[in-house]
Design a protein around this motif. Structure first.
Motif, PDB file in Angstrom:
ATOM      1  N   ALA A 155       0.827  -1.209   0.000  1.00 16.93           N
ATOM      2  CA  ALA A 155       0.000   0.000   0.000  1.00 16.93           C
ATOM      3  C   ALA A 155       0.868   1.268   0.000  1.00 16.93           C
ATOM      4  O   ALA A 155       0.560   2.239  -0.681  1.00 16.93           O
ATOM      5  CB  ALA A 155      -0.939   0.005   1.200  1.00 16.93           C
ATOM      6  N   ALA A 156       1.966   1.226   0.779  1.00 21.06           N
ATOM      7  CA  ALA A 156       2.871   2.384   0.833  1.00 21.06           C
ATOM      8  C   ALA A 156       3.918   2.319  -0.275  1.00 21.06           C
ATOM      9  O   ALA A 156       4.768   3.191  -0.383  1.00 21.06           O
ATOM     10  CB  ALA A 156       3.555   2.441   2.192  1.00 21.06           C
ATOM     11  N   ASN A 157       3.860   1.268  -1.077  1.00 19.25           N
ATOM     12  CA  ASN A 157       4.813   1.052  -2.165  1.00 19.25           C
ATOM     13  C   ASN A 157       6.246   0.912  -1.635  1.00 19.25           C
ATOM     14  O   ASN A 157       7.196   1.347  -2.270  1.00 19.25           O
ATOM     15  CB  ASN A 157       4.697   2.156  -3.223  1.00 19.25           C
ATOM     16  N   ILE A 158       6.369   0.345  -0.431  1.00 17.36           N
ATOM     17  CA  ILE A 158       7.671   0.016   0.149  1.00 17.36           C
ATOM     18  C   ILE A 158       7.643  -1.486   0.381  1.00 17.36           C
ATOM     19  O   ILE A 158       7.231  -1.956   1.433  1.00 17.36           O
ATOM     20  CB  ILE A 158       7.926   0.746   1.478  1.00 17.36           C
ATOM     21  N   ALA A 159       7.998  -2.221  -0.629  1.00 15.55           N
ATOM     22  CA  ALA A 159       7.963  -3.680  -0.541  1.00 15.55           C
ATOM     23  C   ALA A 159       9.190  -4.234  -1.263  1.00 15.55           C
ATOM     24  O   ALA A 159       9.576  -3.735  -2.318  1.00 15.55           O
ATOM     25  CB  ALA A 159       6.675  -4.198  -1.161  1.00 15.55           C
ATOM     26  N   PHE A 193      10.934   1.828   9.153  1.00 17.13           N
ATOM     27  CA  PHE A 193       9.798   0.964   8.822  1.00 17.13           C
ATOM     28  C   PHE A 193      10.291  -0.444   8.474  1.00 17.13           C
ATOM     29  O   PHE A 193       9.795  -1.445   8.994  1.00 17.13           O
ATOM     30  CB  PHE A 193       9.011   1.570   7.651  1.00 17.13           C
ATOM     31  N   ILE A 194      11.298  -0.520   7.614  1.00 18.46           N
ATOM     32  CA  ILE A 194      11.848  -1.811   7.194  1.00 18.46           C
ATOM     33  C   ILE A 194      12.538  -2.504   8.369  1.00 18.46           C
ATOM     34  O   ILE A 194      12.388  -3.710   8.562  1.00 18.46           O
ATOM     35  CB  ILE A 194      12.790  -1.631   5.988  1.00 18.46           C
ATOM     36  N   GLN A 195      13.271  -1.742   9.171  1.00 13.41           N
ATOM     37  CA  GLN A 195      13.906  -2.298  10.373  1.00 13.41           C
ATOM     38  C   GLN A 195      12.839  -2.916  11.278  1.00 13.41           C
ATOM     39  O   GLN A 195      13.008  -4.020  11.802  1.00 13.41           O
ATOM     40  CB  GLN A 195      14.658  -1.197  11.128  1.00 13.41           C
TER      41      GLN A 195
END
Length: 159
Positions: free
Chosen positions: A59-63, A133-135
């Motif tokens: 959804a946040a386009n962080i994948a 976020f990724i951490q």
């Protein structure tokens, strides 16, 4: 963008060290307990390529679909499994250790990992938010791994 990760987590198991240390004998079985692991491929003696399912938020386009290879060393006397990244595999370099600490009637499972995820697609407006976020996503995966390992050990010791 590249994202550095560094995670140090632990959990206690209500089982003595002698019952927990066989975890180190089953390298592949222990690795396969890691969540989001889609495929594990042997690429050499005690060396594996990890291919993981998408981590992040579509959804946040962080994948990102993380893949990396590492060589594993098991030191049963020290109660430790460690790994070093292998070059030329995947889009990440990850190293770390999984240690078992004798605490009498309990054993502490310790997981330390650090590395770099390369080429993470992050929209410009999320560049500042993406690393924490990724951490956080990876920290949760480590927690799930430790919890499922603890639960599996408890099931084995009650048989």
């Amino acid at each position: 963008m590249n994202v550095d990760i560094k995670i140090e987590r632990s959990v206690e198991v209500e089982a003595p060290y002698a019952r927990v240390v066989p975890l180190l004998d089953d390298l592949e079985g222990t690795i396969r307990r890691f969540p989001k692991l889609k495929k594990l491929t042997k690429v050499g003696a005690n060396a594996y390529l990890w291919e993981m399912s998408t981590i992040g938020s579509k959804a946040a386009n962080i994948a990102h679909e993380v893949s990396y290879a590492a060589h594993y060393t098991v030191n049963a006397k020290r109660g430790e499994m460690s790994w070093k990244p292998l070059p030329d595999y995947g889009n990440a370099t990850i190293e770390g250790r999984f240690a078992l600490l004798d605490q009498g009637k309990k054993t502490k499972l310790v997981f330390d990992v650090k590395g770099k995820l390369r080429d993470v697609p992050v929209p410009l407006m999320y560049r500042l938010l993406a690393p924490p976020f990724i951490q956080g996503k990876f920290t949760r995966l480590v927690d799930i791994f430790l919890e499922s390992t603890r639960d599996a050990l408890l099931e084995e010791t009650t048989r």
